[in-house]
Design a protein around this motif. Sequence first.
Motif, PDB file in Angstrom:
ATOM      1  N   GLU A  94      -4.100  -0.011   8.103  1.00 27.94           N
ATOM      2  CA  GLU A  94      -3.283   1.507   8.443  1.00 27.94           C
ATOM      3  C   GLU A  94      -1.931   1.206   8.380  1.00 27.94           C
ATOM      4  O   GLU A  94      -1.124   2.197   8.085  1.00 27.94           O
ATOM      5  CB  GLU A  94      -3.816   1.743   9.829  1.00 27.94           C
ATOM      6  CG  GLU A  94      -5.113   2.574   9.915  1.00 27.94           C
ATOM      7  CD  GLU A  94      -5.495   2.527  11.530  1.00 27.94           C
ATOM      8  OE1 GLU A  94      -4.671   3.385  12.018  1.00 27.94           O
ATOM      9  OE2 GLU A  94      -6.592   2.361  11.928  1.00 27.94           O
ATOM     10  N   LEU A  95      -1.446  -0.163   8.710  1.00 30.29           N
ATOM     11  CA  LEU A  95      -0.038  -0.395   8.845  1.00 30.29           C
ATOM     12  C   LEU A  95       0.608  -0.271   7.349  1.00 30.29           C
ATOM     13  O   LEU A  95       1.589  -0.161   7.194  1.00 30.29           O
ATOM     14  CB  LEU A  95       0.147  -1.653   9.384  1.00 30.29           C
ATOM     15  CG  LEU A  95      -0.143  -1.627  11.162  1.00 30.29           C
ATOM     16  CD1 LEU A  95      -0.327  -2.973  11.594  1.00 30.29           C
ATOM     17  CD2 LEU A  95       0.561  -0.696  11.690  1.00 30.29           C
ATOM     18  N   GLU A  96      -0.130  -0.797   6.381  1.00 28.01           N
ATOM     19  CA  GLU A  96       0.413  -0.771   4.877  1.00 28.01           C
ATOM     20  C   GLU A  96       0.613   0.690   4.713  1.00 28.01           C
ATOM     21  O   GLU A  96       1.621   0.987   3.851  1.00 28.01           O
ATOM     22  CB  GLU A  96      -0.806  -1.306   4.300  1.00 28.01           C
ATOM     23  CG  GLU A  96      -0.604  -1.746   2.798  1.00 28.01           C
ATOM     24  CD  GLU A  96       0.844  -2.795   2.701  1.00 28.01           C
ATOM     25  OE1 GLU A  96       1.700  -2.631   1.799  1.00 28.01           O
ATOM     26  OE2 GLU A  96       0.639  -3.759   3.526  1.00 28.01           O
ATOM     27  N   PHE A  97      -0.124   1.435   5.058  1.00 31.27           N
ATOM     28  CA  PHE A  97       0.386   3.097   4.764  1.00 31.27           C
ATOM     29  C   PHE A  97       1.467   3.496   5.186  1.00 31.27           C
ATOM     30  O   PHE A  97       2.027   4.411   4.806  1.00 31.27           O
ATOM     31  CB  PHE A  97      -0.795   3.931   5.073  1.00 31.27           C
ATOM     32  CG  PHE A  97      -2.261   3.419   4.179  1.00 31.27           C
ATOM     33  CD1 PHE A  97      -2.441   3.656   2.744  1.00 31.27           C
ATOM     34  CD2 PHE A  97      -3.724   3.046   5.051  1.00 31.27           C
ATOM     35  CE1 PHE A  97      -3.785   3.144   2.229  1.00 31.27           C
ATOM     36  CE2 PHE A  97      -4.549   2.617   4.245  1.00 31.27           C
ATOM     37  CZ  PHE A  97      -4.692   2.910   2.849  1.00 31.27           C
ATOM     38  N   MET A  98       1.704   2.946   6.496  1.00 32.30           N
ATOM     39  CA  MET A  98       3.048   3.373   7.152  1.00 32.30           C
ATOM     40  C   MET A  98       4.261   2.709   6.594  1.00 32.30           C
ATOM     41  O   MET A  98       5.522   2.717   6.978  1.00 32.30           O
ATOM     42  CB  MET A  98       2.953   3.425   8.524  1.00 32.30           C
ATOM     43  CG  MET A  98       2.901   1.917   9.033  1.00 32.30           C
ATOM     44  SD  MET A  98       2.677   2.318  11.141  1.00 32.30           S
ATOM     45  CE  MET A  98       4.426   2.162  11.465  1.00 32.30           C
TER      46      MET A  98
END
Length: 157
Positions: A94-98
């Motif tokens: 999820e952090l990659e997407f942000m």
Amino acid sequence: MSLSKMTVLIKDLPDEQASVAMGRAIAAGLQPPFTLYLTGELGAGKTTLSRGIIQALGHNGAVKSPTYTLVEPYELPGIEVFHFDLYRVADPEELEFMGIRDYFNNNSLCLVEWPDRGFGMLPEADLHLDLSYKGLQRQIKIEAKSAAGQRILDNLK
């Protein structure tokens, strides 16, 4: 500096004011780039400690937990401070997407609560702050993870 020479400091924090004061003391030597990990149970004082750090760096307003936003940015003179709370992250991807990697740059100080939720997506910490309950008080264990972290730790002794 080799990691074998890195040290640990353990201190009691009898109340909220002591936690804020510890945050201010930690902030005194911080210079970007720098990454702080904050770990501990819910309610152990991670955000309170972060408030002391962020306010000591020059922020005059409230410091709120970024539990729902994941990150709260603070633009201060000469430094970008990013306060992360990864408690609600279910998968580190999820952090990659942000765009998590964009926050960790040469002009940033990143405070990361619940860093284990971002395993594999975060840079190593310079300083690891672990808060725990000690009766009605709190206790902080401060561990240097880099030469920059060791300088902060040396200043606290």
